[in-house]
Design a protein around this motif. Structure first.
Motif, short mmCIF file in Angstrom:
data_model
loop_
_atom_site.label_atom_id
_atom_site.label_comp_id
_atom_site.label_asym_id
_atom_site.label_seq_id
_atom_site.Cartn_x
_atom_site.Cartn_y
_atom_site.Cartn_z
N MET A 1 16.10 15.45 -2.35
CA MET A 1 14.90 15.78 -1.43
C MET A 1 13.60 14.78 -1.84
O MET A 1 13.08 14.31 -0.92
CB MET A 1 14.18 17.11 -1.73
N THR A 2 13.37 14.47 -2.97
CA THR A 2 12.70 13.58 -3.58
C THR A 2 12.87 12.07 -3.11
O THR A 2 11.88 11.26 -2.77
CB THR A 2 12.28 13.49 -4.93
N GLN A 3 14.13 11.81 -3.12
CA GLN A 3 14.46 10.29 -2.64
C GLN A 3 14.15 10.11 -1.01
O GLN A 3 13.35 9.33 -0.62
CB GLN A 3 15.94 10.26 -2.94
N HIS A 4 14.42 11.11 -0.29
CA HIS A 4 13.83 11.34 0.90
C HIS A 4 12.34 11.05 1.26
O HIS A 4 11.74 10.38 2.11
CB HIS A 4 14.18 12.48 1.80
N LEU A 5 11.57 11.83 0.36
CA LEU A 5 10.10 11.84 0.37
C LEU A 5 9.66 10.41 -0.12
O LEU A 5 8.75 9.72 0.41
CB LEU A 5 9.40 12.98 -0.55
N ASN A 6 10.27 9.88 -0.89
CA ASN A 6 9.95 8.49 -1.85
C ASN A 6 10.16 7.46 -0.52
O ASN A 6 9.50 6.68 -0.48
CB ASN A 6 10.84 8.19 -2.83
N SER A 7 11.33 7.45 0.34
CA SER A 7 11.61 6.54 1.15
C SER A 7 10.80 6.69 2.50
O SER A 7 10.34 5.63 3.15
CB SER A 7 12.98 6.57 1.60
N LEU A 8 10.48 7.86 2.82
CA LEU A 8 9.18 8.32 3.69
C LEU A 8 7.79 7.84 3.38
O LEU A 8 7.24 7.12 4.28
CB LEU A 8 9.53 9.62 4.14
N GLY A 9 7.40 7.75 2.25
CA GLY A 9 6.31 7.16 1.62
C GLY A 9 6.10 5.90 1.60
O GLY A 9 5.22 5.44 2.03
N LYS A 10 7.21 5.07 1.26
CA LYS A 10 7.37 3.79 1.39
C LYS A 10 7.23 3.20 2.78
O LYS A 10 6.58 2.23 3.08
CB LYS A 10 8.61 3.32 0.62
N SER A 11 7.94 3.84 3.71
CA SER A 11 7.76 3.54 4.80
C SER A 11 6.63 3.94 5.65
O SER A 11 6.19 2.81 6.55
CB SER A 11 8.94 3.84 5.81
N ALA A 12 5.88 4.62 5.36
CA ALA A 12 4.44 5.14 5.91
C ALA A 12 3.45 3.93 5.32
O ALA A 12 2.70 3.49 6.17
CB ALA A 12 4.14 6.55 5.57
N LEU A 13 3.67 3.73 4.11
CA LEU A 13 2.75 2.48 3.50
C LEU A 13 3.07 1.20 4.20
O LEU A 13 2.10 0.53 4.13
CB LEU A 13 2.80 2.48 1.85
N LEU A 14 4.24 0.96 4.36
CA LEU A 14 4.65 -0.40 5.09
C LEU A 14 4.03 -0.40 6.51
O LEU A 14 3.13 -1.46 6.62
CB LEU A 14 6.24 -0.37 5.16
N ILE A 15 4.06 0.94 7.19
CA ILE A 15 3.45 0.75 8.46
C ILE A 15 1.91 0.69 8.52
O ILE A 15 1.66 -0.14 9.27
CB ILE A 15 3.97 1.94 9.32
N LEU A 16 1.41 1.38 7.55
CA LEU A 16 0.06 1.27 7.44
C LEU A 16 -0.47 0.00 6.72
O LEU A 16 -1.39 -0.50 7.50
CB LEU A 16 -0.53 2.37 6.25
N SER A 17 0.16 -0.58 6.02
CA SER A 17 -0.31 -1.80 5.61
C SER A 17 -0.32 -2.96 6.77
O SER A 17 -0.98 -4.04 6.68
CB SER A 17 0.29 -2.45 4.24
N ASN A 18 0.67 -2.77 7.75
CA ASN A 18 0.83 -3.86 8.60
C ASN A 18 -0.15 -3.48 9.78
O ASN A 18 -0.44 -4.56 10.53
CB ASN A 18 2.43 -3.86 9.30
N THR A 19 -0.36 -2.30 9.88
CA THR A 19 -1.35 -2.08 11.20
C THR A 19 -2.70 -1.95 10.77
O THR A 19 -3.59 -2.13 11.70
CB THR A 19 -1.13 -0.65 11.65
N ILE A 20 -3.22 -1.92 9.45
CA ILE A 20 -4.51 -2.02 9.13
C ILE A 20 -5.22 -3.30 9.43
O ILE A 20 -6.25 -3.58 9.64
CB ILE A 20 -4.67 -1.59 7.66
N ILE A 21 -4.29 -4.42 9.63
CA ILE A 21 -4.89 -5.49 10.04
C ILE A 21 -5.15 -5.92 11.42
O ILE A 21 -6.17 -6.40 11.86
CB ILE A 21 -3.67 -6.70 9.65
N VAL A 22 -4.10 -5.06 12.27
CA VAL A 22 -4.12 -5.29 13.80
C VAL A 22 -5.18 -4.18 14.70
O VAL A 22 -5.81 -4.78 15.38
CB VAL A 22 -2.81 -5.28 14.42
N LEU A 23 -4.99 -2.93 14.14
CA LEU A 23 -5.92 -1.96 14.82
C LEU A 23 -7.46 -2.26 14.97
O LEU A 23 -8.11 -2.29 15.87
CB LEU A 23 -5.45 -0.83 14.33
N PRO A 24 -7.82 -2.74 13.61
CA PRO A 24 -9.47 -2.72 13.46
C PRO A 24 -9.73 -4.05 14.44
O PRO A 24 -10.86 -4.12 15.05
CB PRO A 24 -9.99 -2.96 12.31
N PHE A 25 -8.87 -4.96 14.36
CA PHE A 25 -9.25 -6.21 15.29
C PHE A 25 -9.31 -5.82 16.73
O PHE A 25 -10.12 -6.14 17.56
CB PHE A 25 -8.21 -7.41 15.33
N MET A 26 -8.65 -4.98 17.33
CA MET A 26 -8.29 -4.39 18.68
C MET A 26 -9.77 -3.57 18.97
O MET A 26 -10.38 -3.76 20.11
CB MET A 26 -7.13 -3.72 18.79
#
Length: 122
Positions: free
Chosen positions: A1-26
């Protein structure tokens, strides 16, 4: 269960770190379609602080580790988005939002990469 939460948290941070650059520009470019040059100010502040945000870390004399930097950048991004919502009603809040989102966009990808590197080693 914690392994699933860790992978979910890592993927959420990856998506957030990539979109924080594009969305405010738009969003800030959409605001800048106005006829006033003042409408360009949030976009210019976002871009300026995004490019120079890394140098703020070097200017701080205290030691900040990557995890603390990740938390600070997430808080700055969250506060920037909340201030942006107030900007709908009072335009000068867009400038503060541009600063906070620019700092967050500068620090989030860098700190996310280093935290993921340290987590993969252990």
């Amino acid at each position: 269960m914690t392994q699933h939460l860790n992978s979910l948290g890592k993927s959420a941070l990856l998506i957030l770190s990539n979109t924080i650059i594009v969305l405010p520009f738009m969003i800030f470019i959409q605001i800048a379609k106005g006829t006033s040059l003042l409408a360009l100010l949030p976009f210019l502040l976002f871009y300026t602080f995004r490019m120079t945000g890394v140098f703020f870390i070097r200017g701080i004399k205290t030691r900040i580790n990557s995890y603390s930097l990740l938390k600070i950048s997430l808080y700055a991004g969250l506060l920037g988005w909340l201030v942006r919502l107030i900007g709908f009603f009072y335009f000068p809040f867009y400038t503060l939002s541009g600063i906070l989102l620019g700092v967050s966009a500068a620090w989030l990808p860098m700190s996310n990469t280093s935290v993921n590197y340290y987590l993969s080693k252990y």
